[in-house]
Design a protein around this motif. Sequence first.
Motif, PDB file in Angstrom:
ATOM      1  N   TYR A 120       4.565  -4.428 -16.576  1.00 26.67           N
ATOM      2  CA  TYR A 120       5.394  -3.457 -15.866  1.00 26.67           C
ATOM      3  C   TYR A 120       4.709  -2.372 -15.502  1.00 26.67           C
ATOM      4  O   TYR A 120       4.066  -1.907 -16.263  1.00 26.67           O
ATOM      5  N   PHE A 121       4.687  -2.241 -14.046  1.00 30.01           N
ATOM      6  CA  PHE A 121       4.330  -0.896 -13.615  1.00 30.01           C
ATOM      7  C   PHE A 121       5.336   0.204 -13.544  1.00 30.01           C
ATOM      8  O   PHE A 121       6.442   0.075 -13.039  1.00 30.01           O
ATOM      9  N   CYS A 122       5.197   1.224 -14.175  1.00 30.73           N
ATOM     10  CA  CYS A 122       6.004   2.401 -13.966  1.00 30.73           C
ATOM     11  C   CYS A 122       5.496   3.673 -13.406  1.00 30.73           C
ATOM     12  O   CYS A 122       4.923   4.252 -13.897  1.00 30.73           O
ATOM     13  N   LEU A 123       6.207   3.722 -12.388  1.00 32.54           N
ATOM     14  CA  LEU A 123       5.666   4.792 -11.308  1.00 32.54           C
ATOM     15  C   LEU A 123       6.891   5.500 -10.673  1.00 32.54           C
ATOM     16  O   LEU A 123       7.824   4.786 -10.306  1.00 32.54           O
ATOM     17  N   ASP A 124       6.701   6.969 -10.716  1.00 35.37           N
ATOM     18  CA  ASP A 124       7.923   7.629  -9.623  1.00 35.37           C
ATOM     19  C   ASP A 124       7.578   7.734  -8.334  1.00 35.37           C
ATOM     20  O   ASP A 124       6.524   7.373  -8.006  1.00 35.37           O
ATOM     21  N   ALA A 125       8.525   8.129  -7.720  1.00 38.95           N
ATOM     22  CA  ALA A 125       8.593   7.832  -6.268  1.00 38.95           C
ATOM     23  C   ALA A 125       7.174   8.814  -5.665  1.00 38.95           C
ATOM     24  O   ALA A 125       7.009   8.516  -4.414  1.00 38.95           O
ATOM     25  N   SER A 126       6.865   9.877  -6.300  1.00 43.40           N
ATOM     26  CA  SER A 126       5.925  10.768  -5.997  1.00 43.40           C
ATOM     27  C   SER A 126       4.565  10.016  -5.611  1.00 43.40           C
ATOM     28  O   SER A 126       3.721  10.411  -4.919  1.00 43.40           O
ATOM     29  N   LYS A 127       4.483   8.909  -6.409  1.00 43.09           N
ATOM     30  CA  LYS A 127       3.162   8.014  -6.064  1.00 43.09           C
ATOM     31  C   LYS A 127       3.096   7.418  -4.690  1.00 43.09           C
ATOM     32  O   LYS A 127       2.114   6.534  -4.546  1.00 43.09           O
ATOM     33  N   LEU A 128       4.205   6.985  -3.937  1.00 43.56           N
ATOM     34  CA  LEU A 128       4.468   6.171  -2.942  1.00 43.56           C
ATOM     35  C   LEU A 128       3.520   6.725  -1.808  1.00 43.56           C
ATOM     36  O   LEU A 128       3.574   7.833  -1.354  1.00 43.56           O
ATOM     37  N   GLY A 129       2.945   5.566  -1.374  1.00 40.91           N
ATOM     38  CA  GLY A 129       1.809   5.928  -0.190  1.00 40.91           C
ATOM     39  C   GLY A 129       0.712   6.500  -0.639  1.00 40.91           C
ATOM     40  O   GLY A 129      -0.210   6.324   0.438  1.00 40.91           O
ATOM     41  N   ARG A 130       0.514   6.916  -1.800  1.00 38.41           N
ATOM     42  CA  ARG A 130      -0.800   7.448  -1.975  1.00 38.41           C
ATOM     43  C   ARG A 130      -1.588   6.241  -2.426  1.00 38.41           C
ATOM     44  O   ARG A 130      -1.151   5.460  -3.039  1.00 38.41           O
ATOM     45  N   SER A 131      -2.833   6.149  -1.878  1.00 37.92           N
ATOM     46  CA  SER A 131      -3.829   5.084  -2.191  1.00 37.92           C
ATOM     47  C   SER A 131      -4.940   5.417  -2.663  1.00 37.92           C
ATOM     48  O   SER A 131      -5.591   6.500  -1.941  1.00 37.92           O
ATOM     49  N   THR A 132      -5.372   5.281  -3.985  1.00 41.65           N
ATOM     50  CA  THR A 132      -6.130   5.818  -4.677  1.00 41.65           C
ATOM     51  C   THR A 132      -7.463   4.700  -4.716  1.00 41.65           C
ATOM     52  O   THR A 132      -6.960   3.377  -4.361  1.00 41.65           O
TER      53      THR A 132
ATOM     54  N   GLY B   3       0.084   4.610 -13.130  1.00 41.19           N
ATOM     55  CA  GLY B   3      -0.682   4.560 -12.092  1.00 41.19           C
ATOM     56  C   GLY B   3      -0.560   5.569 -11.156  1.00 41.19           C
ATOM     57  O   GLY B   3       0.462   6.373 -11.380  1.00 41.19           O
ATOM     58  N   GLU B   4      -1.609   5.679 -10.245  1.00 45.38           N
ATOM     59  CA  GLU B   4      -1.613   7.103  -9.477  1.00 45.38           C
ATOM     60  C   GLU B   4      -1.327   6.703  -8.023  1.00 45.38           C
ATOM     61  O   GLU B   4      -0.798   7.601  -7.125  1.00 45.38           O
ATOM     62  N   GLY B   5      -1.657   5.616  -7.463  1.00 46.81           N
ATOM     63  CA  GLY B   5      -1.310   5.256  -6.259  1.00 46.81           C
ATOM     64  C   GLY B   5      -0.396   4.013  -6.014  1.00 46.81           C
ATOM     65  O   GLY B   5      -0.532   2.920  -6.969  1.00 46.81           O
ATOM     66  N   LEU B   6       0.448   4.044  -5.170  1.00 43.51           N
ATOM     67  CA  LEU B   6       1.300   2.801  -4.832  1.00 43.51           C
ATOM     68  C   LEU B   6       1.216   2.517  -3.478  1.00 43.51           C
ATOM     69  O   LEU B   6       1.896   3.364  -2.508  1.00 43.51           O
ATOM     70  N   SER B   7       0.924   1.446  -3.021  1.00 45.13           N
ATOM     71  CA  SER B   7       0.695   1.232  -1.799  1.00 45.13           C
ATOM     72  C   SER B   7       1.001  -0.229  -1.492  1.00 45.13           C
ATOM     73  O   SER B   7       1.423  -1.321  -2.536  1.00 45.13           O
ATOM     74  N   ALA B   8       0.936  -0.907  -0.148  1.00 40.81           N
ATOM     75  CA  ALA B   8       1.259  -2.291  -0.024  1.00 40.81           C
ATOM     76  C   ALA B   8       0.378  -3.301  -0.693  1.00 40.81           C
ATOM     77  O   ALA B   8       0.636  -4.217  -0.997  1.00 40.81           O
ATOM     78  N   ALA B   9      -1.011  -2.634  -0.904  1.00 42.96           N
ATOM     79  CA  ALA B   9      -1.883  -3.571  -1.623  1.00 42.96           C
ATOM     80  C   ALA B   9      -1.513  -3.667  -3.065  1.00 42.96           C
ATOM     81  O   ALA B   9      -1.970  -4.625  -3.600  1.00 42.96           O
TER      82      ALA B   9
ATOM     83  N   LEU C 262      10.338   1.882  -0.131  1.00 42.23           N
ATOM     84  CA  LEU C 262       9.161   1.086  -0.452  1.00 42.23           C
ATOM     85  C   LEU C 262       8.720   0.204   0.634  1.00 42.23           C
ATOM     86  O   LEU C 262       7.614   0.049   0.981  1.00 42.23           O
ATOM     87  N   ALA C 263       9.681  -0.092   1.524  1.00 46.44           N
ATOM     88  CA  ALA C 263       9.688  -1.049   2.533  1.00 46.44           C
ATOM     89  C   ALA C 263       8.693  -0.362   3.497  1.00 46.44           C
ATOM     90  O   ALA C 263       8.000  -0.939   4.458  1.00 46.44           O
ATOM     91  N   ALA C 264       9.246   0.958   3.886  1.00 44.59           N
ATOM     92  CA  ALA C 264       8.527   1.923   4.499  1.00 44.59           C
ATOM     93  C   ALA C 264       7.207   2.029   4.352  1.00 44.59           C
ATOM     94  O   ALA C 264       6.214   2.334   5.450  1.00 44.59           O
TER      95      ALA C 264
END
Lengths: 259, 259
Positions: free
Chosen positions: B210-222, B180-186, B244-246
Amino acid sequence: MRVPQHLVDRRRERLRSLIRHDGFLPVAEICRRLGVSEATVRRDLAAVEANGDITRTYGGALADYNSSFASHDERSGRARPAKARIAELAVARMPRAGTVFLDAGTTLQAIARVLAGRRDLTRLVVATNSLAAASVLGGAAGVELHVVGGMFLNRQAALMGGRAIRALEDWSFDAAFLGGEGLSAAGVSNSHESVAAFQQAVLARAARSYFCLDASKLGRSTPHPVAGWDGISGLITDATARQLAAQGIVLPAGQLLRA
Amino acid sequence: MRVPQHLVDRRRERLRSLIRHDGFLPVAEICRRLGVSEATVRRDLAAVEANGDITRTYGGALADYNSSFASHDERSGRARPAKARIAELAVARMPRAGTVFLDAGTTLQAIARVLAGRRDLTRLVVATNSLAAASVLGGAAGVELHVVGGMFLNRQAALMGGRAIRALEDWSFDAAFLGGEGLSAAGVSNSHESVAAFQQAVLARAARSYFCLDASKLGRSTPHPVAGWDGISGLITDATARQLAAQGIVLPAGQLLRA
DNA sequence: GCCTATATGATTGAGGTCAATCATATAAAT
DNA sequence: ATTTATATGATTGACCTCAATCATATAGGC
C-alpha cells in the motif's frame, strides 16, 4: 507529617527511574504519579539532580542522557560528571577517518554527543545499534552513520538478536566502543544474553576494542560474561586503579584509561 | 519584516537539528542561538513539532527519540489532519498477527503512532527503516519491532543504501506500507534514487503493498519512479477520485482507499 | 510594478512555575 | 519519655511562559 528516611530514599529512587524511563516529565505529572505535593517533588528533584543523573528544566525534569544541557555546569567550573569525562577520553581515541562501532547505553550516548560536536572529522564511518546514538549523530559533520539492523529491545532502546549479529558480517571496525553492566575481576558482563552475544560478535570484528564504564558498575557481576581483560584493548573508566584493584582488577598500564 | 521562505525553512531545519543535538533546549536559549524573537521561536517550534520530530514542553522543547510524551496532541479534539485519517485506514488494513513493513516519512510516522495505540495486537512483527517510526513503536504492546539496518540519510531520517537492501533479503512481508513524494499518472515516484531502489526491494518481498500519500503529493512528479499502479495493492490517500482523475490517475474500485 | 499574502516582533493578559516561609506532625536522637 | 531534627503541605509573591492580537515590512504572485 514526617516520613521515614528509607521511604524518602525509595521515592527518590523511583523518581529517578521514572524520569529516566520517560526521558522527560513535567512536575505536575510527577506529583500525580508519586502522590505527593509539588513542594516535595521540587525538593526531591533538587536532591536527585545533585546526584547528577537528571537535569531540571522549567516545568519538569529530564534524564541526563537526553541533554547536553548538563554542559552548563561544565562551564561553571564544577567537576563534570564522570560520563562526560569518559566520553572525551573515548572520542580522543577515535581516528578522524576510519570505521568505528558504538554500542548502546547511556555512556555510549554521551560519547556520541561528544563525537557529534567534533568539527575535525574527515570521513569517519560510524556504525551503531543504538537508536539514541543514531539520533544524536544523524547529520553530524564528517560522519557517515550506519545503523546495524536487528530486533528492537525496549529495555536497551537498541537493536539485538540474530539478525543484528548477522548484519555485523558485513563489517569490520578499526575500533569498537562498548558499554556493560558489570565490571569484575573476570571482565565485563551484562544482564542479558542477547546483549552479550551481540557484543562478542562486535569484538570479533574489531581491530581494537574499548569498554567504557563508569565507576558505578564496579563490583557488580551480571550473569552473562562478554569478555575477559586479555581480549580487549582498553578499559575507559573514572574508577581509580586503587578502586579497581580492590575488586581484583589489575590492568597493565596502557590498558587502563582513566577519565 | 518578511523573510524569504527558504531562509525560514533553513532556520527551522537548524532548530530541529539543534534540539536533536542537545536533546533539550529552553526557548530563551533557542532565541539566542537563532537570533530571533520568542514569538518566532514559538511559531517555529509549533511547525517543527507538527512534523513529529520534537516535543514541546513548558519552557522549551526536547528531541522525540526517547519520550513517550508525544501523544498529547492527539488528545486535543481538533479536526484531525489528513495524515491521521490515512493512518487509521492503513492500520485497519494490518493483520493482528503477521509481518508488515513500515517505510519512512511523516505519513508513515502517523501510521506508526496509530499502530502503537492499538491494544488488540497479538503478535505483529513490524519491520521499518525509519528511526522515527521505531521510536514511536518501541515497546508497543503486541509488537515485535525490527529495524532494517543501513546507511542513515539525514534528510529522511531513515536507513537506505546497499546494506539496507541486502538486509531485506532476510524478510518477506504480508503487507508493506510505503510513502512517496510524487503521485502522477505513471505511479509513485521519489526524489532520491536510493529511496526508490529501497522501496522497490521492499515491494519485491511483500505479498501486499500500500502506498500512503496525502493529497499534497498529487501532480508532483519526482525523478525516480518506484512503481506503477498495476504493481501495488492499494493507494491510501485523502485525495478524491475526482482529484486523482484530473491528474490522469484512474484506479479500479478496491485499489483506491479513501481516507 | 502592483497587490496580496505572510513572516516578524512588540504588547498584553492569563495562567503556570518556583523559591521562600511557616506551621505541623512525626521520625530519630538522647 | 523527652527533646530535637526534619519531612511535608499550604501559602505567598515574584517571575516566567504562552497564545492571541496587532502593526509593519516585504517576499511572492499576478
